[in-house]
Design a protein around this motif. Structure first.
Motif, short mmCIF file in Angstrom:
data_model
loop_
_atom_site.label_atom_id
_atom_site.label_comp_id
_atom_site.label_asym_id
_atom_site.label_seq_id
_atom_site.Cartn_x
_atom_site.Cartn_y
_atom_site.Cartn_z
N ARG A 194 0.86 -1.17 0.00
CA ARG A 194 0.00 0.00 0.00
C ARG A 194 0.90 1.23 0.00
N PHE A 195 0.43 2.27 -0.64
CA PHE A 195 1.26 3.45 -0.84
C PHE A 195 0.57 4.69 -0.30
N VAL A 196 1.36 5.53 0.38
CA VAL A 196 0.85 6.77 0.97
C VAL A 196 1.66 7.92 0.39
N THR B 245 -9.84 4.76 -1.35
CA THR B 245 -8.59 5.33 -0.84
C THR B 245 -8.00 6.35 -1.79
N THR B 246 -8.77 6.82 -2.75
CA THR B 246 -8.21 7.78 -3.70
C THR B 246 -8.31 9.21 -3.23
N ASP B 247 -9.08 9.46 -2.18
CA ASP B 247 -9.24 10.81 -1.66
C ASP B 247 -8.37 10.98 -0.43
N ASP C 52 -0.95 10.04 -11.57
CA ASP C 52 -1.24 9.41 -12.86
C ASP C 52 -1.03 7.90 -12.79
N PHE C 53 0.04 7.48 -12.15
CA PHE C 53 0.34 6.05 -12.03
C PHE C 53 -0.78 5.34 -11.27
N PHE C 54 -1.14 5.84 -10.10
CA PHE C 54 -2.13 5.15 -9.28
C PHE C 54 -3.55 5.30 -9.81
N ASN C 55 -3.79 6.29 -10.62
CA ASN C 55 -5.10 6.40 -11.26
C ASN C 55 -5.21 5.50 -12.49
N GLY C 56 -4.14 4.76 -12.79
CA GLY C 56 -4.12 3.90 -13.97
C GLY C 56 -5.03 2.69 -13.90
N SER C 57 -5.40 2.28 -12.70
CA SER C 57 -6.30 1.13 -12.58
C SER C 57 -6.97 1.15 -11.21
N LEU D 271 -4.73 -0.43 -8.50
CA LEU D 271 -3.73 0.50 -7.96
C LEU D 271 -4.37 1.54 -7.06
N ARG D 272 -5.51 2.08 -7.46
CA ARG D 272 -6.20 3.10 -6.64
C ARG D 272 -6.57 2.54 -5.27
N ASN D 273 -6.91 1.26 -5.22
CA ASN D 273 -7.31 0.66 -3.94
C ASN D 273 -6.14 0.45 -3.00
N ARG D 274 -4.93 0.66 -3.48
CA ARG D 274 -3.74 0.49 -2.63
C ARG D 274 -3.01 1.82 -2.43
N PHE D 275 -3.71 2.93 -2.62
CA PHE D 275 -3.07 4.24 -2.61
C PHE D 275 -3.93 5.24 -1.87
N VAL D 276 -3.28 6.11 -1.09
CA VAL D 276 -3.99 7.18 -0.40
C VAL D 276 -3.09 8.42 -0.38
#
Length: 123
Positions: A9-11, A117-119, A75-80, A83-88
């Protein structure tokens, strides 16, 4: 990192641009003074590589570089969806204990697919 750790997961920590620039410039000022350089500027014989520059030109480069970095990350995490579900994105200034606990809960949960987790985490 995503290829090496495909379930990580990425912050992305953010803060106000003004506060970030002031903090970074002040950090460079302290480094310059401790190296025997004038507090502000780009040139210093004791720092031939310019690692402690805090000139106006350097500060402009910091801002552009930071904006480009954040854009690439978003841009990277909005690619799928995966990915969005592992990013905040977290604004680290002024966060309440509750909002940080929500983030820590998200980071430590085994199932991340049910929480958006995109917001930014906010109270």
């Amino acid at each position: 990192l995503n290829q090496t750790y495909p379930t990580a997961r990425f912050v992305l920590n953010t803060r106000s641009l003004r506060n970030w620039v002031v903090s970074k410039a002040d950090h460079m000022r302290r480094k310059r003074v401790s190296a025997g350089c004038p507090p502000w500027g780009s040139d210093c014989a004791k720092d031939p590589h310019g690692f402690v520059s805090n000139s106006n030109t350097t500060i402009r480069r910091w801002i552009i570089s930071q904006a480009e970095h954040q854009r690439r990350v978003l841009d990277f995490f909005n690619g799928s969806r995966s990915l969005r579900n592992r990013f905040v994105v977290v604004d680290v200034e002024g966060q309440s204990a509750r909002s940080l606990n929500l983030l820590l809960d998200w980071v430590t949960r085994s199932d991340v697919s049910t929480r958006k987790t995109t917001d930014p985490v906010r109270t």
